[in-house]
Design an enzyme around this catalytic site. Structure first.
Site, PDB file in Angstrom:
ATOM      1  CB  SER A  38      -1.081   0.068   1.193  1.00  0.00           C
ATOM      2  OG  SER A  38      -0.231  -0.208   2.281  1.00  0.00           O
ATOM      3  CG  ASP A 377      -4.697   5.606   6.305  1.00  0.00           C
ATOM      4  OD1 ASP A 377      -3.140   5.613   6.922  1.00  0.00           O
ATOM      5  OD2 ASP A 377      -4.931   5.090   5.260  1.00  0.00           O
ATOM      6  CG  HIS A 380      -1.429   4.070   4.431  1.00  0.00           C
ATOM      7  ND1 HIS A 380      -2.638   3.478   4.829  1.00  0.00           N
ATOM      8  CD2 HIS A 380      -0.692   2.914   3.931  1.00  0.00           C
ATOM      9  CE1 HIS A 380      -2.732   2.103   4.263  1.00  0.00           C
ATOM     10  NE2 HIS A 380      -1.843   1.616   3.878  1.00  0.00           N
TER      11      HIS A 380
END
Length: 418
Positions: A38, A377, A380
């Site tokens: 991610s 968040d 990240h």
């Protein structure tokens, strides 16, 4: 869970001596191929989710993407990622025909100028493999991103056997490598063509491996057990690099793991730990950061072995850990006011709650100024953090140019330009 079956003209002037490198390939690298999770995914996970159900992942809803793109893009941030800035740097150089290098003391100014130039030119970003697949292989000539949210280095079966469930995907580094081989076959018809393509490409290997540990810790596995994963993870990364070398790749950028002890998700999970577990200077969990350091030490040793076996190959280690620790130790130097709280989240001392993900109701808004936060968040980083991280990573790449120049630069011409 995202499952995959395993089968205008801009003139930039500097009033000092600079060096212009002109290459037979119109730039040092003609393409980029990116692998990872991610931290690098630019849309693959969203496309995989759409292929399985009508439910979109939380990172495909506002406020994701609002800082730069002004809409969600499948990136797990408010804007661009490290791979986007690397792409700007490399592919803008390619598009502009010449790469202009300035003295190292002016590198940050140069980096900012390159970003400005790329934005003005409206250059496309490195496309996700699944997002651009229907457009045909020709759309991938300048590279492609294989990274998938939740991806691990080790395969899905390894974790399933140990009772560790990946809630996002069954994609591993080996699966991503399979995507790459499939694409390579469609891009080039012969092994010599493949070698030529890869010889002029930058391979960004990761970051990968962080999820192997994060998933395990969040499932309640003890540090001693998870520590046993590290040699296997590092070996898997090294094996992927060696396989790509056999295919013709010669230049790799390999990031290490980030300081997971500073991540709001882990800080929340281990909330209430002994006071002695926390670094008094940063508030991060010391033993978790030491775990990241252990992974990085093992990875660097393995990369040294590959360098010895393949002296013609350029392997640049990107020190994500020590770059990121600067943000926690001296946040004001980088414009950060909040280092351990999530910009987009709700509840708890770190503004993170795993049951209320950013993007899903009721968490539909973020902090007023994401650039003042390190974490976006809770898992990240913000674009501001990735931008700073990218500047230092690209400086590390710049410092390795003597060896890279031997690979891809056919002519060096030094001029004074005003």
């Amino acid at each position: 869970m995202f499952l995959v079956e395993t089968r205008y003209v801009i003139i930039i002037s500097f009033i000092f001596s600079i060096t212009i490198f002109s290459s037979h390939v119109n730039g040092c690298f003609t393409s980029i191929f990116s692998f990872g999770d991610s931290l690098a995914d630019t849309g693959n996970a969203v496309q995989l989710a759409l292929s399985e159900s009508d439910k979109l992942p939380h990172f495909d809803f506002p406020p994701y993407g609002h800082t730069f793109f002004h809409h969600p893009t499948g990136r797990c941030s408010d804007g661009r990622l490290v791979i986007d800035f690397i792409g700007i740097y490399v592919l803008c150089s390619y598009t502009c025909f010449n790469i202009i290098w300035v003295s190292s003391s002016s590198f940050f100014h140069f980096f900012s100028s390159m970003v400005f130039a790329a934005e003005g030119l409206g250059l496309p970003f490195l496309p996700p493999y699944f997002g651009g697949k229907n457009g045909g292989a020709e759309n991938f000539e300048k590279g492609v991103n294989f990274a998938v949210v939740g991806a691990t280095a080790l395969n899905y079966a390894f974790f399933k056997e140990r009772g560790i469930i990946n809630p996002f995907t069954n994609v591993s580094l080996g699966v991503e490598l399979g995507f790459f081989k499939d694409l390579l076959a469609s891009l080039r018809s012969s092994s010599s063509d493949c070698n030529e393509l890869l010889r002029n490409s930058l391979i960004v290997m990761g970051e990968i491996g962080g999820n192997d540990y994060n998933h395990a810790f969040l499932e309640g596995k003890k540090a001693e057990e998870v520590r046993e994963f590290v040699p296997l993870v590092v070996h898997t990364i090294a094996s992927a690099i060696n396989e790509l070398i056999k295919l013709g790749a010669v230049t790799f950028l390999v990031p290490g793991n980030l300081p997971i002890g500073c991540s709001p998700v882990q800080l929340t999970h281990f909330w209430g730990s002994d006071k002695a577990d926390y670094d008094p200077l940063t508030g991060c969990i010391t033993w978790l950061n030491q775990f990241s350091e252990y992974h990085n030490e093992m990875l660097q040793k393995e990369l040294d072995q590959i360098r010895k076996l393949h002296p013609h190959v350029n392997i640049i280690y990107a020190d994500y850990y020590n770059i990121a620790m600067r943000f926690y130790l001296s946040p004001s130097q980088f414009g950060f006011k909040e280092t351990l709280k999530a910009c987009c989240g709700r509840g708890g001392p770190y503004n993170y709650n795993s049951s209320m993900s950013c993007g899903y109701p009721p968490v539909k808004t973020s902090c007023n100024d994401p650039s003042s936060y390190v974490s976006w968040d809770g898992i990240h980083y913000t674009e501001a953090t990735y931008r700073w991280l990218s500047k230092v990573v690209l400086e590390q790449l710049y410092n390795h140019l003597p060896s890279i120049n031997n690979l891809c630069l056919s002519r060096i011409e030094t001029k004074n330009i005003i």
